[in-house]
Design a protein around this motif. Structure first.
Motif, PDB file in Angstrom:
ATOM      1  N   ASP A 151       0.862  -1.174   0.000  1.00  0.00           N
ATOM      2  CA  ASP A 151       0.000   0.000   0.000  1.00  0.00           C
ATOM      3  C   ASP A 151       0.904   1.232   0.000  1.00  0.00           C
ATOM      4  O   ASP A 151       2.015   1.189   0.543  1.00  0.00           O
ATOM      5  CB  ASP A 151      -0.915   0.021   1.236  1.00  0.00           C
ATOM      6  CG  ASP A 151      -2.042   1.038   1.072  1.00  0.00           C
ATOM      7  OD1 ASP A 151      -2.143   1.645  -0.011  1.00  0.00           O
ATOM      8  OD2 ASP A 151      -2.818   1.215   2.046  1.00  0.00           O
ATOM      9  N   THR A 152       0.464   2.321  -0.636  1.00  0.00           N
ATOM     10  CA  THR A 152       1.265   3.544  -0.741  1.00  0.00           C
ATOM     11  C   THR A 152       0.567   4.660   0.014  1.00  0.00           C
ATOM     12  O   THR A 152      -0.636   4.908  -0.177  1.00  0.00           O
ATOM     13  CB  THR A 152       1.454   3.953  -2.216  1.00  0.00           C
ATOM     14  OG1 THR A 152       2.100   2.885  -2.919  1.00  0.00           O
ATOM     15  CG2 THR A 152       2.308   5.211  -2.319  1.00  0.00           C
ATOM     16  N   PHE A 153       1.354   5.378   0.888  1.00  0.00           N
ATOM     17  CA  PHE A 153       0.841   6.489   1.684  1.00  0.00           C
ATOM     18  C   PHE A 153       1.639   7.747   1.347  1.00  0.00           C
ATOM     19  O   PHE A 153       2.722   7.680   0.767  1.00  0.00           O
ATOM     20  CB  PHE A 153       0.972   6.193   3.192  1.00  0.00           C
ATOM     21  CG  PHE A 153       0.259   4.940   3.614  1.00  0.00           C
ATOM     22  CD1 PHE A 153      -1.063   4.987   4.045  1.00  0.00           C
ATOM     23  CD2 PHE A 153       0.916   3.703   3.594  1.00  0.00           C
ATOM     24  CE1 PHE A 153      -1.703   3.833   4.453  1.00  0.00           C
ATOM     25  CE2 PHE A 153       0.275   2.553   3.990  1.00  0.00           C
ATOM     26  CZ  PHE A 153      -1.045   2.614   4.420  1.00  0.00           C
ATOM     27  N   THR A 154       1.108   8.893   1.752  1.00  0.00           N
ATOM     28  CA  THR A 154       1.833  10.167   1.618  1.00  0.00           C
ATOM     29  C   THR A 154       2.322  10.577   3.000  1.00  0.00           C
ATOM     30  O   THR A 154       1.518  10.721   3.932  1.00  0.00           O
ATOM     31  CB  THR A 154       0.918  11.264   1.041  1.00  0.00           C
ATOM     32  OG1 THR A 154       0.447  10.846  -0.236  1.00  0.00           O
ATOM     33  CG2 THR A 154       1.679  12.582   0.914  1.00  0.00           C
ATOM     34  N   ASN A 155       3.666  10.749   3.127  1.00  0.00           N
ATOM     35  CA  ASN A 155       4.218  11.083   4.440  1.00  0.00           C
ATOM     36  C   ASN A 155       4.122  12.581   4.701  1.00  0.00           C
ATOM     37  O   ASN A 155       3.558  13.341   3.899  1.00  0.00           O
ATOM     38  CB  ASN A 155       5.667  10.594   4.569  1.00  0.00           C
ATOM     39  CG  ASN A 155       6.575  11.181   3.511  1.00  0.00           C
ATOM     40  OD1 ASN A 155       6.312  12.266   3.011  1.00  0.00           O
ATOM     41  ND2 ASN A 155       7.642  10.467   3.169  1.00  0.00           N
TER      42      ASN A 155
END
Length: 704
Positions: free
Chosen positions: A298-302
């Protein structure tokens, strides 16, 4: 810089400047790149000059005030046609006046100044003669700056009195190099002018100095995400962390340098290993999972706005069920799920968690095994003992249980019972004593002997004890040596002893035989302490003296204490102490002999008054009659002071006697020569034991 006047005038200018104070400087900054001065508040005096301005030739010209000038008035003027519009002016007189005005600057920008625009209005006031030309020569100390085109002169005609002719002078200076912190100036110099005739008034107004396109450097920190790129104004592309410069143009067309610090923010990846129990579920990336999975992403925005990729590995742990069959021996206990069991139990259920956090259901079946038992009974007589299992018993015991291990089974137990039969025998004793030999039951004994006989009852236990003790004293008496010590006297065996001696005594035993000869050495110690004062024996107040402790009996002793303790600062074990007193004091010493005999001595010490008064004669008669033959001070003290200086001077100031010993004094002579009658001066300086000093000066008359 360009100067139009000659070397002699320039030298004169330097001489004038050497006595002036440091000039205030207008600071050019990044936010203040322009200087303007219009002189509208100038009042025509040196003190009224605007800030940063000075007249370098004050010594050669006069202050003339405000107005438009007059014929041959000369000096410094504030020219105006109206009080709100003024100029810094100068009107040469008939003599050769010299005028030099200066404004000073400092480069407080963070950059090198490379270009300046300089402008001012050259103004001519009233015409006195159409044939005379007057003007200003402009100069600067900026290296490489040519400002000659700013100089201006004019010979006006047709002007009315108190009228003005204005000419704008402007120049752009390029290729300059004024470093940060460097100072520089601009000067306007004027002389008498050319040709003949009266002079014209001249002035300067609206002076403007402007930094053209002041460089601006901007530091800028910026960042991009990994995989992105940064493009500057020159279309250069950057994909790694570094520093670089970019030049932009402002709205005015000037350069603005941007110093970039570019940071590439890394791509954050994280692998998460997690586990759930069978029957549970986990939601990840909006999907629900109930079985083991690997590589879920899964890809998140830090927080920096960049991608953060999380990889999930999911493990589903099973739930276990187990039956536990256990057995213990009688008397033991078993702990299960926090409970203690000592009896047979079946079907006990406990819920536990595995090390992975999932349920584990355990069912316990507990069996308690009995122990085999053996009983051991034993009887003994009182006074006898029996050892069982390594322990010896002498009294009756019941139910002593001992466990013995049996391999593969429960321990076997042995129960021990001990019965002790009471014994009450009669004891018959007999004592036979004699010197050298004893006859007993038809036998002769020459040494000590004990004869024992025992009778038993029907149980085999003792009934009667017969003990015959034979003591034969056939040994020579023993010789013993003892000693005893006393203080002053000793009562011993009914006798009083006051001196050392030895007493011999013979001891007999109960049979009447000699048993011991005792030699007793008697030591009598005497101690009679006293205190005495020495060095000196009659001390003054504050004078150091020696206090000594002694034994009148001339026997050894040890000092244990000096009192009062605060007075004594030496080793308290010494038999002497050095001290000083400022008043009467009762002193005490405590001492003991080697045998511990103790005595004290007390002494009241009353020091003599330390009187510093003295008498110095004002005349003496050294005629050899034995009366008043020597000049010296008479002090109430017989010691405890020192004369550190004793000088006698004649009327010429010559030292004719010098001594530090009052006992010598002055006999009225100098180098063996008798001195004349007359008045002499003396100086006497005395130091006392408390550290103070006194000095005496005076006259003494010598009379023969």
């Amino acid at each position: 810089m360009n100067l139009s006047f000659g070397h002699s005038v320039f030298l004169f200018f330097l001489i004038l400047c050497s006595g002036l104070k440091a000039q205030a400087q207008f600071p050019f900054t990044n936010t203040t790149p322009t200087y303007t001065q219009n002189f509208n508040s100038f009042n025509g005096t040196f003190a009224g000059l605007p800030q940063y301005w000075t007249i370098l030739t004050q010594a050669s010209i006069a202050q003339r005030g405000e107005g438009c000038g007059s014929d041959n008035a000369g000096g410094l003027w504030s020219y105006y046609s109206s009080s709100s519009e003024r100029a810094l002016g100068y009107l040469p007189s008939a003599t050769s006046d010299t005028f030099l005005a200066q404004v000073t600057f400092v480069n407080n920008t963070s950059n090198v100044i490379t270009s300046l625009r300089v402008s001012y209005n050259f103004e001519t006031w009233r015409r006195l003669s159409s044939g005379r030309t007057n003007g200003f020569t402009v100069s600067t100390n900026i290296p490489g700056a040519n400002v000659s085109s700013l100089s201006h002169s004019q010979a006006p005609s047709g002007m009315s009195t108190c009228t003005q002719l204005s000419t704008l002078k402007s120049l752009v200076l390029n290729n300059l190099s004024v470093l940060p912190g460097q100072t520089f100036y601009f000067r306007w110099g004027g002389g008498r002018g050319t040709s003949s005739g009266a002079s014209n008034g001249i002035g300067i107004d609206n002076v403007t100095i402007e930094i053209l396109c002041p460089p601006q450097t901007i530091n800028k920190d910026t960042s991009i995400c990994f995989g992105s790129s940064f493009i500057d104004s020159k279309l250069n592309t950057y994909t790694s962390s570094q520093t670089f410069f970019d030049t932009l143009q402002t709205a005015a067309g000037c350069d603005s340098i941007v110093h970039y610090n570019l940071t590439i923010l890394p791509l954050i990846t994280q692998t998460v290993d997690t586990a759930i129990c069978s029957g549970q579920s986990l939601v990840f990336n909006n999907q629900t999972y109930t079985t083991s999975q690997t590589g879920l992403k899964d890809t998140f925005t830090n927080a920096n706005g960049c991608d953060s990729v999380v990889t999930l590995n999911l493990t589903v742990n099973p739930v276990y069920q187990h039956t536990l069959n256990e057995s213990i021996c009688q008397g033991q206990s078993y702990t299960f799920n926090g409970n203690v069991y000592t009896a047979t139990q079946h079907g006990i259920v406990g819920n536990f968690q595995t090390i992975k956090g999932c349920d584990s259901i355990v069912t316990l079946n507990l069996t308690v095994q009995p122990l085999p038992t053996l009983v051991l009974n034993k009887t003994i007589c009182e006074g006898e003992s029996f050892t069982h299992n390594g322990i010896t018993y002498t009294t009756s015991q019941t139910g002593i249980t001992t466990f013995y291990p049996v391999p593969g089974s429960c321990d076997s137990q042995v129960v021990f019972n001990l019965n002790v039969l009471p014994v009450n025998p009669l004891t018959q004793t007999e004592m036979i004593r004699a010197c050298f030999e004893v006859q007993y039951r038809g036998m002769t004994f020459y040494r000590d002997t004990v004869i024992r006989d025992t009778l038993y009852n029907q149980s085999g236990c003792d009934s009667i004890y017969h003990i015959a003790t034979i003591e034969v004293f056939n040994r020579p008496p023993s010789v013993m040596y003892t000693d005893t010590t006393a203080c002053g006297e000793l009562w011993f065996n009914g006798n009083l002893y006051t001196q050392n001696t030895t007493v011999i005594d013979t001891l007999k035993n109960s049979t009447g035989c000699d048993s011991a000869i005792v030699h007793t050495a008697i030591y009598i110690e005497h101690i009679d302490m006293f205190l005495s004062i020495e060095d000196p024996h009659d001390p003054y107040e504050g004078e150091s003296f020696l206090l000594r402790a002694d034994n009148r009996e001339n026997q050894g002793f040890y000092v244990t204490q000096w009192l009062p303790e605060h007075i004594f600062d030496q080793d308290k074990r010494l038999n002497y102490q050095r001290l000083s007193l400022n008043g009467p004091e009762t002193l005490m010493v405590i001492a003991t002999t080697p045998a511990g005999c103790m005595d004290t001595a007390v002494l009241l010490v009353e020091p003599r008054e330390y009187n510093k008064n003295m008498v110095i004669p004002n005349a003496f008669t050294p005629n050899g009659d034995g009366k008043n033959d020597v000049f010296r001070p008479f002090i109430n003290l017989d010691r405890a002071y020192s004369i550190i200086d004793f000088k006698v001077y004649n009327r010429y100031g010559q030292v004719i006697h010098a001594s530090a010993h009052s006992s010598q004094g002055w006999d009225g002579s100098f180098n063996g020569k008798v001195q004349d009658n007359g008045v002499y001066q003396y100086i006497i300086r005395i130091r006392f034991i408390d550290g103070t000093e006194k000095q005496f000066k005076g006259d003494v008359t010598l009379i023969r």
